[in-house]
Design an enzyme around this catalytic site. Sequence first.
Site, PDB file in Angstrom:
ATOM      1  N   GLU A 103      -7.491 -11.960   6.005  1.00 43.50           N
ATOM      2  CA  GLU A 103      -7.762 -10.828   5.762  1.00 43.50           C
ATOM      3  C   GLU A 103      -9.545 -10.858   5.030  1.00 43.50           C
ATOM      4  OE1 GLU A 103      -5.745  -7.435   4.486  1.00 43.50           O
ATOM      5  OE2 GLU A 103      -4.461  -9.411   3.130  1.00 43.50           O
ATOM      6  N   ASP A 158      -9.654  -4.915   6.146  1.00 47.44           N
ATOM      7  CA  ASP A 158     -10.199  -6.007   4.907  1.00 47.44           C
ATOM      8  C   ASP A 158     -10.935  -6.584   5.480  1.00 47.44           C
ATOM      9  OD1 ASP A 158      -7.787  -6.251   1.876  1.00 47.44           O
ATOM     10  OD2 ASP A 158      -6.845  -5.387   3.785  1.00 47.44           O
ATOM     11  N   HIS A 174       0.302  -0.980  -0.157  1.00 49.64           N
ATOM     12  CA  HIS A 174       0.040  -0.543  -0.200  1.00 49.64           C
ATOM     13  C   HIS A 174       0.489   1.116   0.390  1.00 49.64           C
ATOM     14  CE1 HIS A 174      -4.207  -2.055   0.005  1.00 49.64           C
ATOM     15  NE2 HIS A 174      -3.971  -2.594   0.762  1.00 49.64           N
TER      16      HIS A 174
END
Length: 264
Positions: free
Chosen positions: A157, A183, A53
């Site tokens: 997740e 998530d 990310h």
Amino acid sequence: MSSVSARPPASDFRRRFLAGETLVGTFVKTPTGHATEILGGVGMDFVVIDEEHAPFDRGSIDLALLAARAGNIAGIVRVAEPTPAKLLSALDDGAQGVLVPHVSSPQKAREMVAACRYRGGKRGFSNTNRAGSYGGAGIWEHVAAQDDGVATIAMIEDPEALDDLDAILAVEGLDGVFIGRGDLTVALGASGLDSAETLAATEKIAAAARKAGKPVCIMAANAADAARFREIGASAFIISSDQGLMRQAAGKLVADFAVQQASA
């Protein structure tokens, strides 16, 4: 968290994680070495270099891992994707472990572990890199050190992983799990991180990890927030990120000056 002088070497991260010691770290989102070196200097146990990310590439990951060596802080890489090539490059550059997103099945867990292990795995061999002291470590010395020292942490997740937790956690060589509440919250359509659905999933994952005897890492807002997750078995805590910590400190500074100016 122990003082900087008393903190064990970064190479002890896997041993400490498996032993269930309390470990405190943060995400690093800025692709330079400075934040990692600073965080090591203040005494954090580990950083998660966030390729998934944040704008990291092979070169900036390498630089951050070099800074981790300088700061005696364990550098863990959250890879952008769980391919053997991504995992290999992080480990060759000297990562003390990997955080692998979306491990939603036993097969994905097995593939992840295989890419990170020499013995019983499929990791491509090289000792002419930082992990192998640029050729200073002999072949089998390097194999033993890496297989003993690299932590493999799966991110749980995805809702489909919740139905297969025991099988995922039973995969040999998988060291522990990270509970990805963000998530899970989005995937479950829940209202927030502390919604009933997300908390139920979090507790289910933690219970499965306790049953398997494997450690849990989780993201928490602060030390007080971490305390409630410690009660369900978490022992490694990711608090914010380098950017988040800077924003928090800068925001407090601006607010303090505003209060002072208003009262003048």
